[in-house]
Motif scaffolding. Structure first.
Motif, short mmCIF file in Angstrom:
data_model
loop_
_atom_site.label_atom_id
_atom_site.label_comp_id
_atom_site.label_asym_id
_atom_site.label_seq_id
_atom_site.Cartn_x
_atom_site.Cartn_y
_atom_site.Cartn_z
N THR A 150 -2.60 -25.20 120.08
CA THR A 150 -1.18 -25.21 120.42
C THR A 150 -0.98 -25.85 121.78
O THR A 150 -1.93 -26.03 122.55
CB THR A 150 -0.63 -23.77 120.45
OG1 THR A 150 -1.26 -23.07 121.54
CG2 THR A 150 -0.93 -23.05 119.14
N LYS A 151 0.27 -26.18 122.11
CA LYS A 151 0.57 -26.77 123.42
C LYS A 151 0.17 -25.81 124.55
O LYS A 151 -0.33 -26.24 125.59
CB LYS A 151 2.06 -27.11 123.51
CG LYS A 151 2.48 -28.28 122.63
CD LYS A 151 3.96 -28.60 122.83
CE LYS A 151 4.37 -29.79 121.98
NZ LYS A 151 5.82 -30.12 122.14
N ARG A 152 0.39 -24.53 124.32
CA ARG A 152 0.05 -23.55 125.36
C ARG A 152 -1.46 -23.44 125.53
O ARG A 152 -1.97 -23.33 126.65
CB ARG A 152 0.65 -22.18 125.01
CG ARG A 152 0.38 -21.12 126.07
CD ARG A 152 1.05 -21.47 127.39
NE ARG A 152 2.45 -21.10 127.41
CZ ARG A 152 3.29 -21.34 128.39
NH1 ARG A 152 2.85 -22.00 129.46
NH2 ARG A 152 4.54 -20.96 128.34
N GLU A 153 -2.20 -23.49 124.42
CA GLU A 153 -3.67 -23.43 124.50
C GLU A 153 -4.22 -24.65 125.24
O GLU A 153 -5.15 -24.54 126.04
CB GLU A 153 -4.27 -23.34 123.10
CG GLU A 153 -4.09 -21.97 122.46
CD GLU A 153 -4.42 -21.95 120.99
OE1 GLU A 153 -4.49 -20.85 120.41
OE2 GLU A 153 -4.59 -23.04 120.39
N LEU A 204 -12.85 -33.36 129.42
CA LEU A 204 -13.12 -34.71 129.89
C LEU A 204 -13.18 -35.70 128.74
O LEU A 204 -12.61 -36.79 128.80
CB LEU A 204 -14.44 -34.74 130.67
CG LEU A 204 -14.43 -34.14 132.08
CD1 LEU A 204 -15.86 -33.98 132.60
CD2 LEU A 204 -13.62 -35.02 133.03
N ALA A 205 -13.88 -35.31 127.69
CA ALA A 205 -14.08 -36.21 126.55
C ALA A 205 -12.78 -36.56 125.86
O ALA A 205 -12.61 -37.68 125.35
CB ALA A 205 -15.04 -35.58 125.54
N HIS A 206 -11.83 -35.63 125.88
CA HIS A 206 -10.55 -35.86 125.20
C HIS A 206 -9.41 -36.15 126.18
O HIS A 206 -8.25 -36.04 125.84
CB HIS A 206 -10.20 -34.67 124.31
CG HIS A 206 -11.19 -34.48 123.18
ND1 HIS A 206 -11.35 -35.41 122.18
CD2 HIS A 206 -12.09 -33.50 122.94
CE1 HIS A 206 -12.30 -34.99 121.34
NE2 HIS A 206 -12.76 -33.84 121.78
N HIS A 207 -9.81 -36.53 127.43
CA HIS A 207 -8.87 -37.03 128.44
C HIS A 207 -7.77 -36.01 128.78
O HIS A 207 -6.65 -36.39 129.09
CB HIS A 207 -8.23 -38.34 127.96
CG HIS A 207 -9.23 -39.36 127.51
ND1 HIS A 207 -10.11 -39.97 128.38
CD2 HIS A 207 -9.52 -39.85 126.28
CE1 HIS A 207 -10.89 -40.81 127.70
NE2 HIS A 207 -10.56 -40.76 126.42
N LEU A 208 -8.14 -34.73 128.75
CA LEU A 208 -7.20 -33.70 129.16
C LEU A 208 -7.20 -33.54 130.67
O LEU A 208 -6.23 -33.08 131.26
CB LEU A 208 -7.55 -32.38 128.48
CG LEU A 208 -7.47 -32.38 126.95
CD1 LEU A 208 -7.89 -31.01 126.41
CD2 LEU A 208 -6.08 -32.75 126.48
#
Length: 210
Positions: A150-153, A204-208
């Motif tokens: 979810t967006k919150r997660e 890092l891998a998913h550019h968060l």
């Protein structure tokens, strides 16, 4: 007027302390407010000097960097902790991350990279020198993107990955600590990741995070 980063240097080798202090004081935004030769001395001096960031060795007498980090996070949770060590052992690094360290830099880095690490950690990020990253993530598989978050997660994951505590995340997102704990457990279950290092690697891998 430039806001200076108040730094406490901790190392049991006087030559290292002198060299670090001389180099870092060349930076216009860094102020070395005190030095210490072990973790216990660092904790005592930090009570008086109130540093923004502690640059600390791992292997020291009396109280080592790992135990000192644990105590800093209890006694002065707002202080950023950047470890500076010659050890690139995965277990060393993992233990320090789990204890609350905000970054880990090997002593073979350039002075320019050390300054970058200090600035990054001070600004709320995490920093691992390339040697530390290689050691830490060499055996950590990168999970595939999970579309069920979810967006919150995702928001909680980003803050966990940069080293914030549950309390800090709760304050930042205006939710309760219990809700943060629930989101963290959901992240572990959905991503099948059960370590801080794994969450950082995923983010890092998913550019968060950068």
């Amino acid at each position: 007027m430039i806001k200076k980063i108040r730094v406490l240097l901790v190392d049991d080798h006087m030559l290292v302390l002198d060299g670090l202090q001389a180099r870092l004081e060349l930076e216009g935004n860094i102020d070395i407010i005190a030095t210490a030769s072990n973790g216990l001395e660092a904790l005592e001096k930090a009570k008086v000097t109130r540093p923004d960031l502690v640059l600390m060795d791992v292997s020291m007498p009396v109280l080592n960097g790992l135990e000192a980090t644990k105590r800093f996070k209890v006694e002065q949770p707002n202080v950023k902790i950047l470890m500076l060590s010659m050890h690139n052992d995965k277990e060393y690094i993992l233990s320090l991350i789990q204890s609350g360290a905000n970054g880990y830099v090997l002593k073979d880095v350039s002075s320019e990279e050390l300054v970058q690490a200090i600035n990054t950690v001070y600004q709320g990020g995490t920093y691992f020198s390339s040697g530390a990253s290689d050691a830490l993530f060499s055996t950590v598989a990168v999970p595939k993107q999970c579309d069920e978050l979810t967006k919150r997660e995702i928001a909680v994951l980003k803050e966990v990955a940069v080293g914030l505590s549950n309390k800090e995340i709760a304050q930042l997102l205006s939710i309760s600590v219990r809700t943060v704990e629930t989101h963290r457990q959901n992240l572990k279950n959905k991503l099948d990741i059960h370590t801080s290092a794994g969450l950082i690697k995923y983010a890092l891998a998913h550019h968060l995070i950068d």
